[in-house]
Design a protein around this motif. Structure first.
Motif, mmCIF file in Angstrom:
data_model
loop_
_atom_site.group_PDB
_atom_site.id
_atom_site.type_symbol
_atom_site.label_atom_id
_atom_site.label_comp_id
_atom_site.label_asym_id
_atom_site.label_seq_id
_atom_site.Cartn_x
_atom_site.Cartn_y
_atom_site.Cartn_z
ATOM 1 N N LEU A 59 4.943 -14.093 4.873
ATOM 2 C CA LEU A 59 5.867 -13.104 5.424
ATOM 3 C C LEU A 59 6.790 -13.759 6.438
ATOM 4 C CD1 LEU A 59 3.419 -10.095 5.981
ATOM 5 C CD2 LEU A 59 4.717 -10.725 3.931
ATOM 6 N N THR A 60 8.075 -13.487 6.311
ATOM 7 C CA THR A 60 9.082 -14.108 7.163
ATOM 8 C C THR A 60 9.054 -13.504 8.572
ATOM 9 O OG1 THR A 60 10.672 -12.565 6.174
ATOM 10 C CG2 THR A 60 10.609 -14.802 5.295
ATOM 11 N N PRO A 61 9.615 -14.213 9.556
ATOM 12 C CA PRO A 61 9.549 -13.760 10.950
ATOM 13 C C PRO A 61 10.264 -12.438 11.189
ATOM 14 C CG PRO A 61 10.077 -16.095 10.846
ATOM 15 C CD PRO A 61 10.179 -15.563 9.432
ATOM 16 N N VAL A 62 9.758 -11.693 12.184
ATOM 17 C CA VAL A 62 10.327 -10.385 12.523
ATOM 18 C C VAL A 62 10.652 -10.261 14.000
ATOM 19 C CG1 VAL A 62 9.133 -9.258 10.601
ATOM 20 C CG2 VAL A 62 8.042 -9.331 12.859
ATOM 21 N N GLY A 63 10.493 -11.331 14.774
ATOM 22 C CA GLY A 63 10.753 -11.275 16.212
ATOM 23 C C GLY A 63 12.179 -10.868 16.507
ATOM 24 N N GLY A 64 12.351 -9.968 17.464
ATOM 25 C CA GLY A 64 13.665 -9.456 17.806
ATOM 26 C C GLY A 64 14.098 -8.271 16.975
ATOM 27 N N SER A 65 13.285 -7.868 15.996
ATOM 28 C CA SER A 65 13.615 -6.717 15.144
ATOM 29 C C SER A 65 12.854 -5.486 15.602
ATOM 30 C CB SER A 65 13.266 -7.009 13.691
ATOM 31 O OG SER A 65 11.863 -6.897 13.477
ATOM 32 N N PHE A 66 13.156 -4.354 14.991
ATOM 33 C CA PHE A 66 12.448 -3.110 15.310
ATOM 34 C C PHE A 66 10.986 -3.166 14.890
ATOM 35 C CE2 PHE A 66 14.092 -2.582 11.024
ATOM 36 C CZ PHE A 66 13.020 -2.018 10.343
ATOM 37 N N VAL A 67 10.629 -4.101 14.010
ATOM 38 C CA VAL A 67 9.245 -4.217 13.554
ATOM 39 C C VAL A 67 8.360 -4.838 14.625
ATOM 40 C CG1 VAL A 67 7.735 -5.325 11.840
ATOM 41 C CG2 VAL A 67 9.943 -4.377 11.135
ATOM 42 N N TYR A 68 8.923 -5.702 15.451
ATOM 43 C CA TYR A 68 8.119 -6.585 16.295
ATOM 44 C C TYR A 68 7.418 -5.870 17.443
ATOM 45 C CZ TYR A 68 6.689 -10.359 19.347
ATOM 46 O OH TYR A 68 5.950 -11.204 20.136
ATOM 47 N N VAL A 95 3.976 -13.820 -11.209
ATOM 48 C CA VAL A 95 4.423 -12.875 -10.186
ATOM 49 C C VAL A 95 4.491 -13.639 -8.869
ATOM 50 C CG1 VAL A 95 3.945 -10.709 -8.988
ATOM 51 C CG2 VAL A 95 3.293 -10.982 -11.409
ATOM 52 N N LEU A 96 5.627 -13.566 -8.193
ATOM 53 C CA LEU A 96 5.791 -14.153 -6.860
ATOM 54 C C LEU A 96 5.878 -12.993 -5.879
ATOM 55 C CD1 LEU A 96 6.264 -16.250 -4.731
ATOM 56 C CD2 LEU A 96 8.574 -16.611 -5.622
ATOM 57 N N ALA A 97 4.794 -12.746 -5.143
ATOM 58 C CA ALA A 97 4.689 -11.576 -4.270
ATOM 59 C C ALA A 97 5.072 -11.946 -2.846
ATOM 60 C CB ALA A 97 3.269 -11.027 -4.304
ATOM 61 N N LEU A 98 6.062 -11.253 -2.311
ATOM 62 C CA LEU A 98 6.496 -11.395 -0.915
ATOM 63 C C LEU A 98 6.651 -9.993 -0.349
ATOM 64 C CD1 LEU A 98 7.570 -12.811 1.601
ATOM 65 C CD2 LEU A 98 9.807 -12.942 0.484
ATOM 66 N N GLU A 99 5.573 -9.481 0.195
ATOM 67 C CA GLU A 99 5.595 -8.081 0.599
ATOM 68 C C GLU A 99 4.496 -7.837 1.622
ATOM 69 O OE1 GLU A 99 6.575 -3.820 -1.395
ATOM 70 O OE2 GLU A 99 6.117 -5.516 -2.697
ATOM 71 N N GLY A 100 4.774 -6.953 2.582
ATOM 72 C CA GLY A 100 3.769 -6.601 3.571
ATOM 73 C C GLY A 100 4.336 -6.282 4.941
ATOM 74 N N ILE A 101 5.585 -6.685 5.207
ATOM 75 C CA ILE A 101 6.173 -6.407 6.519
ATOM 76 C C ILE A 101 6.258 -4.908 6.768
ATOM 77 C CG2 ILE A 101 8.343 -6.506 7.822
ATOM 78 C CD1 ILE A 101 8.702 -9.348 6.768
ATOM 79 N N ASN A 102 6.646 -4.136 5.760
ATOM 80 C CA ASN A 102 6.743 -2.683 5.955
ATOM 81 C C ASN A 102 5.375 -2.048 6.129
ATOM 82 O OD1 ASN A 102 9.645 -2.351 5.721
ATOM 83 N ND2 ASN A 102 9.382 -2.954 3.588
ATOM 84 N N ASP A 103 4.348 -2.613 5.512
ATOM 85 C CA ASP A 103 2.981 -2.128 5.731
ATOM 86 C C ASP A 103 2.570 -2.352 7.184
ATOM 87 O OD1 ASP A 103 1.672 -1.725 2.755
ATOM 88 O OD2 ASP A 103 3.133 -3.336 2.776
ATOM 89 N N LEU A 140 0.849 -1.189 0.000
ATOM 90 C CA LEU A 140 0.000 0.000 0.000
ATOM 91 C C LEU A 140 0.881 1.235 0.000
ATOM 92 C CD1 LEU A 140 -2.297 -1.266 2.895
ATOM 93 C CD2 LEU A 140 -2.627 -1.657 0.440
ATOM 94 N N GLY A 141 0.307 2.406 -0.234
ATOM 95 C CA GLY A 141 1.097 3.634 -0.171
ATOM 96 C C GLY A 141 1.055 4.389 -1.468
ATOM 97 N N TYR A 178 4.535 -2.682 9.771
ATOM 98 C CA TYR A 178 5.317 -1.756 10.591
ATOM 99 C C TYR A 178 4.711 -0.354 10.574
ATOM 100 C CZ TYR A 178 9.277 1.071 12.174
ATOM 101 O OH TYR A 178 10.077 1.974 12.845
ATOM 102 N N ALA A 179 4.179 0.042 9.416
ATOM 103 C CA ALA A 179 3.596 1.380 9.278
ATOM 104 C C ALA A 179 2.185 1.472 9.852
ATOM 105 C CB ALA A 179 3.575 1.795 7.819
ATOM 106 N N GLY A 180 1.636 0.335 10.331
ATOM 107 C CA GLY A 180 0.331 0.382 10.988
ATOM 108 C C GLY A 180 -0.812 -0.215 10.220
#
Length: 418
Positions: free
Chosen positions: A337-346, A296-304, A266-267, A306-308
Motif C-alpha cells: 500500500l502506497t503512502p498516505v501521510g498528509g492526506s485525509f486518511v492519515y 491477479v495483481l492486488a493493490l487494495e486496502g487503503i480505503n479499508d 472488505l464490504g 480509512y474505514a476502520g
C-alpha cells in the motif's frame, strides 16, 4: 522483487499482431469460446485462444440514459485478431437494449478515423437485449487489432436504461450524443457531452496465440490512477502495458485495469453512490471471468484502513483473495500500500496499520509475488508520505510521475503465471 510461482506450464512463443489498425475484414474461421474453450489455429499453425486486451470493473453511474448513443474510448494492451466486446448490465435494474454497436479507431476526441468503423453483431443480430445482472458478448469482428491502440465503441441505447452499469472516474472521456442512433457516425458532431465514465463496457477480447496471458490489476482509485492526466493513458497499468509491448514476443502480457475509485477489499455490494462491490464480492465477475487472465495483481486496502479495518481483518481478506485465485488455477501478486501521510486518511494509528499490512504482503510468502509500490513512491525523508515529485496534491493519489514510477515497479517476468 520477490517471486515464487507455484503452478502451471512453461511459456511458448507469443506472436504479436502488427500496428496496422482495425482494418478490413479477414475471412472468418470457426471460433472457440470466450471463456477459454476450444482453441483456433493461425495460418502458421499456432493454437490461439481468447485473451482480454482491455477491461474495466463494473460500477454504477448516476441518472439514466434514453434513446441516445454513448461513444466510449478504450486502449488495447496486447494485439490479436477477431475482436469481441463484452457489454455489461451487471448492476442494471431493467433490461438494457441496444440495436446498434460500432467499433472504430479513435481520431481525436469523439471522432473516428474515417473508414474504420465496423458494426458488431450478437448471435448474428444487430440488436441485443441484456437482462439485469447479465452481460452480452459480441460475435468476433474478423481482422487484426493492434496493441496500444485507442478504439471507439459506440452503443445506441433503445428506450431508457434504468440504473446504469458503468465505470466511474475512468481518467478517459467518453461522449454522449444528441437523441437518436449515431453509432455509425464517424464524426464528432452529434457527440456534444463529455463524461468521465465508461458506459456498459466490461472487456475487449482478442484471439491471440495460446501462451499470451493477461494481468488483471485489482484495486481502488490508485489503480484507476485518479490523479493522472485524463485522456493521456498515464495510469500505472497503462505504463505497465507499455513496458510489456517493448519486450520480445515470448515475454509480452496483456493488462486489464480492474480498479474502482473508493473500493475496499472488505464490504458489500455495489449500489448507487457507492464505490463498487468489494474486491471479495467482485473478484469472479470483474477478474476471474475475463478470458486469458492468469495473474491477479492486488493493490487494495487503503480505503479499508480509512474505514476502520484492522490489520488482522485486512489480512484475512487478502487470504480469501489468495485462496480463491489459487483455487481457480491462477496466480496472485500482492502490491504494498502506497503512502498516505498528509492526506485525509492519515493518523498515526492508521499508519501503523498500513505498515503492518505491508509487512504481511512483503514477508508472509502467501502471495506468489510482491510488487513494492510503497518503496517505489515514498519520500525517503518521510516514508509515511509520497515523494513530493509523485504527489498529485492530496497526499494520497500519485500524479503522472508517480503513476510512471508505479508502472515501473513490477518485475515483468515475475507477473507471468507459471
Amino acid at each position: 522483487m520477490t517471486s515464487t510461482w507455484r503452478r502451471l506450464g512453461a511459456s511458448l512463443l507469443v506472436t504479436a499482431v502488427g500496428a496496422a489498425g482495425l482494418v478490413a475484414a479477414a475471412p472468418a474461421g470457426p471460433k472457440g469460446t470466450a471463456s477459454g474453450g476450444p482453441a483456433n489455429t493461425t495460418s502458421s499453425g499456432l493454437r490461439t485462444g481468447p485473451v482480454t486486451t482491455w477491461g474495466a470493473a463494473d460500477d454504477i453511474a448516476g441518472g439514466t440514459l434514453g434513446d441516445m448513443t454513448v461513444r466510449n474510448i478504450l486502449r488495447t494492451s496486447v494485439g490479436g485478431t477477431d475482436l469481441r466486446i463484452r457489454i455489461s448490465n451487471a448492476n442494471g435494474d431493467q433490461p438494457l437494449v441496444t440495436d446498434s454497436v460500432y467499433v472504430g479507431r479513435q481520431a481525436i476526441g469523439a471522432a473516428v478515423v474515417p473508414g474504420t468503423s465496423r458494426r458488431l453483431t450478437f448471435g448474428g443480430s444487430t440488436t441485443v437485449t441484456i437482462p439485469p445482472g447479465a452481460m452480452a458478448l459480441s460475435d468476433p469482428l474478423p481482422g487484426p487489432v493492434p496493441a496500444l491502440t485507442s478504439l471507439t465503441v459506440s452503443l445506441h441505447v433503445v428506450g431508457s436504461t434504468g440504473v446504469i452499469t458503468a465505470h466511474n472516474r475512468a481518467m478517459q472521456h467518453s461522449y454522449k450524443s444528441t437523441a437518436g442512433d449515431h453509432a455509425a457516425d464517424e464524426s464528432s458532431t452529434p457527440y456534444r457531452t463529455e463524461s468521465s465514465a465508461w458506459y456498459f463496457l466490461n472487456a475487449a477480447i482478442v484471439d491471440a496465440p495460446r501462451p499470451v496471458q493477461t494481468v488483471a490489476a485489482l484495486g481502488d482509485s490508485i489503480t484507476s490512477s485518479v490523479g493522472s492526466t485524463i485522456d493521456t493513458n498515464r495510469r500505472w497499468p497503462d505504463v505497465l502495458a507499455n513496458r510489456y509491448a517493448q519486450l520480445p514476443e515470448p515475454r509480452r502480457l496483456g493488462v486489464s485495469n480492474e480498479g474502482i475509485s473508493g473500493n475496499r477489499v472488505l464490504g458489500g455490494i455495489a449500489k448507487a453512490g457507492s464505490a463498487g462491490a468489494s474486491a471479495l464480492a467482485r473478484l469472479d465477475q470483474d477478474v476471474l471471468t475475463k478470458p486469458g487472465v492468469r495473474t491477479v495483481l492486488a493493490l487494495e486496502g487503503i480505503n479499508d484502513i480509512y474505514a476502520g479495518a484492522t490489520a488482522d481483518e485486512l489480512i484475512a481478506g487478502y487470504r480469501q483473495l489468495i485462496a480463491r485465485v489459487h483455487a481457480s488455477g491462477r496466480c496472485i501478486a500482492g502490491g504494498t500500500l502506497t503512502p498516505v501521510g498528509g492526506s485525509f486518511v492519515y493518523t498515526p494509528e492508521k499508519e501503523a496499520t498500513r505498515q503492518a499490512v505491508n509487512a504481511f504482503i512483503r514477508t508472509s510468502g502467501e502471495f506468489d509475488a510482491v510488487v513494492d509500490f510503497d518503496a517505489a513512491t515514498r519520500d525517503p525523508a518521510d516514508p509515511s508520505r509520497l515523494a513530493p515529485a509523485y504527489d498529485g496534491g492530496d497526499g494520497l493519489h500519485p500524479n503522472d510521475a508517480g503513476s510512471a514510477a508505479m508502472g515501473q515497479a513490477p518485475d515483468l517476468d515475475a507477473l507471468r503465471c507459471q
